[in-house]
Design an enzyme around this catalytic site. Structure first.
Site, PDB file in Angstrom:
ATOM      1  NE  ARG A   1      -6.279  45.214  10.114  1.00 42.80           N
ATOM      2  CZ  ARG A   1      -5.979  44.171  10.898  1.00 42.80           C
ATOM      3  NH1 ARG A   1      -6.714  43.079  10.870  1.00 42.80           N
ATOM      4  NH2 ARG A   1      -4.942  44.221  11.715  1.00 42.80           N
TER       5      ARG A   1
ATOM      6  CE1 TYR B   1     -15.259  51.439 -13.557  1.00 41.99           C
ATOM      7  CE2 TYR B   1     -14.382  49.947 -11.901  1.00 41.99           C
ATOM      8  CZ  TYR B   1     -14.378  51.178 -12.530  1.00 41.99           C
ATOM      9  OH  TYR B   1     -13.488  52.140 -12.132  1.00 41.99           O
TER      10      TYR B   1
ATOM     11  CG  ASP C   1     -21.150  45.703  -9.615  1.00 40.42           C
ATOM     12  OD1 ASP C   1     -21.990  46.539  -9.231  1.00 40.42           O
ATOM     13  OD2 ASP C   1     -19.945  45.974  -9.758  1.00 40.42           O
TER      14      ASP C   1
ATOM     15  CE  LYS D   1     -18.912  55.111  -9.559  1.00 38.83           C
ATOM     16  NZ  LYS D   1     -18.110  54.003  -9.274  1.00 38.83           N
TER      17      LYS D   1
HETATM   18  C1  LIG Z   1     -20.427  48.697 -11.741  1.00 36.12           C
HETATM   19  C2  LIG Z   1     -19.212  49.113 -10.964  1.00 36.12           C
HETATM   20  N1  LIG Z   1     -18.644  48.253 -10.104  1.00 36.12           N
HETATM   21  C3  LIG Z   1     -17.551  48.584  -9.400  1.00 36.12           C
HETATM   22  C4  LIG Z   1     -16.945  49.822  -9.539  1.00 36.12           C
HETATM   23  C5  LIG Z   1     -15.736  50.177  -8.724  1.00 36.12           C
HETATM   24  O1  LIG Z   1     -16.085  51.036  -7.676  1.00 36.12           O
HETATM   25  P1  LIG Z   1     -15.140  52.150  -7.025  1.00 36.12           P
HETATM   26  O2  LIG Z   1     -14.829  53.168  -8.064  1.00 36.12           O
HETATM   27  O3  LIG Z   1     -15.946  52.657  -5.875  1.00 36.12           O
HETATM   28  O4  LIG Z   1     -13.887  51.454  -6.561  1.00 36.12           O
HETATM   29  C6  LIG Z   1     -17.507  50.757 -10.399  1.00 36.12           C
HETATM   30  C7  LIG Z   1     -16.900  52.088 -10.566  1.00 36.12           C
HETATM   31  O5  LIG Z   1     -17.249  52.851 -11.444  1.00 36.12           O
HETATM   32  C8  LIG Z   1     -18.680  50.392 -11.142  1.00 36.12           C
HETATM   33  O6  LIG Z   1     -19.251  51.257 -12.013  1.00 36.12           O
END
Ligand SMILES: Cc1ncc(COP(=O)(O)O)c(C=O)c1O
Length: 378
Positions: free
Chosen positions: A46, A98, A170, A195
């Site tokens: 961890r 998101y 992000d 992604k």
């Molecule tokens: C721009 C963005 N940030 C964060 C996330 C969250 O990621 P995760 O689905 O891997 O938890 C997503 C998920 O689609 C996303 O598109």
């Protein structure tokens, strides 16, 4: 060394003894102490694991930051960053972020007294007006999801730093291959590694990179304290995936451009959101901060019946959540990724029931177009 070479060489020959080209998977929960008060640098997975360390150092190198951290999902990464803040603190977050990020701030962190202003980040005046003495961070995505609005990263960074607050980006949609916010002065970059970084729709993971070691160390402390780490096998899989990032991003990018142009001319398509199109309002800003447009686009069709038809008839393109994988995926944001954004906000933003989001894969562009053509044909 050029970025492509750095990408291909993440984790190469990390095991000096064997000379293994590929980083080994250290599938061990714990590590032997050489003696009382001594450590090999690894005590318990961890806290740190040799495979995860290679990944974390790799993503830090690609983003140009001091410290990289790998998490069990993008949301675990978002959560670890949000845990930097405390009761009474205020955040400024783009309103079309998101849906999961919107939800965790609006429904979970609000329980702990964190307050938020959701704003249109493409208007810097709105961002400036939202700043109050308690503001501690501005959180943006660019291009935004699913409307592909462009946020001026340098303007956000300038505003944040003039007010002594963090600028957090992000970077999921473009990856460090096309856009490196830390080099523009942002403090933290977050990824849903699920992604483009993982890229094969087979792995859920998240990453954080901090520009300076002090802030990175604070997030590492949160990572170890709360435990949402990426396991050794998944860390290895992500290292392996990253090696082809440059090739994949180039193909996503060139495919998406052709498809966006084709959709623009389709009689049943009312609007196409893609930053590479000539009329896109954020095109110039985008081109000043990114070296590609990525593989994401959204488009509006002329009826909900056609939405239903497209989602039923696509063959090569799969109707599934997520994005950034080698396979093209289509989604209906209003009922999937953005279902947790309040209806009035969705409607105001334009996330309507006729808006479809396409994650353009690396198939032949002509095959993707043929599939869209038959799915849109009435
Ligand atoms: C721009 C963005 N940030 C964060 C996330 C969250 O990621 P995760 O689905 O891997 O938890 C997503 C998920 O689609 C996303 O598109």
């Amino acid at each position: 060394m050029k970025l492509d070479s750095k990408i291909a060489h993440i984790g190469v020959c990390t095991d000096e003894k064997t000379g293994a080209i590929s980083t080994p998977v250290y599938q061990s929960a714990t590590f032997r102490h050489p003696a009382l008060g001594e450590s090999t640098g690894f005590d318990y997975t961890r806290s740190q694991n040799p495979t995860r360390k290679v990944l974390e150092e790799g993503i830090a190198t690609l983003e140009g930051g001091a410290i990289g951290l790998a998490f069990a999902s993008g949301m675990a990464a978002v959560t670890a960053v949000l845990l930097l803040y405390k009761t009474g603190d205020h955040l400024i977050v783009i309103e079309d972020c998101y849906g999961g990020t919107y939800r965790v701030i609006d429904k979970v962190f609000s329980n702990f007294g964190l307050t938020v202003s959701f704003i249109d980040g493409s208007h810097i005046d709105e961002v400036i007006q939202a700043i109050i003495p308690a503001t501690k961070a501005i959180i943006v995505e660019t291009p935004t999801n699913p409307l592909m609005k462009i946020i001026d990263i340098q303007a956000i960074v300038k505003t944040a730093h003039e007010n002594n607050i963090h600028a957090i980006v992000d970077n999921t949609f473009l990856t460090p291959y096309f856009q490196r916010p830390l080099e523009m002065g942002a403090d933290v970059v977050i990824h849903s590694g699920t992604k483009y970084l993982a890229g094969h729709n087979d792995l859920v993971c998240g990453l954080v990179v901090a520009r300076d070691a002090e802030l990175g160390g604070r997030i590492r402390y949160i990572q170890n304290s709360t435990g949402g780490i990426l396991g050794p096998n998944d860390s290895w899989l992500l290292i392996r995936s990253l090696k082809t990032l440059a090739l994949r991003m180039e193909k996503h990018n060139s495919n998406a451009k052709v498809i966006a142009e084709w959709l623009t001319n389709h009689p049943r398509v009312l609007n196409v959101y893609y930053p590479g199109l000539p009329g896109h309002p954020g095109k110039a800003v985008h081109e000043s901060q990114s070296s590609g447009y990525g593989g994401m686009l959204s488009f509006v069709v002329d009826s909900t019946q056609l939405v239903e038809q497209v989602l039923r008839k696509v063959k090569l393109i799969r109707f599934a959540e997520s994005l950034g994988g080698v396979e093209s995926l289509i989604t209906l944001p209003a009922v999937q990724t953005h279902a947790d954004v309040p209806v009035d906000v969705r409607e105001r933003l334009g996330i309507s029931d006729c808006l479809l989001r396409l994650s353009v894969g690396i198939e032949d562009a002509e095959d993707i177009i043929s599939d869209l053509e038959q799915a849109l044909f009435v």
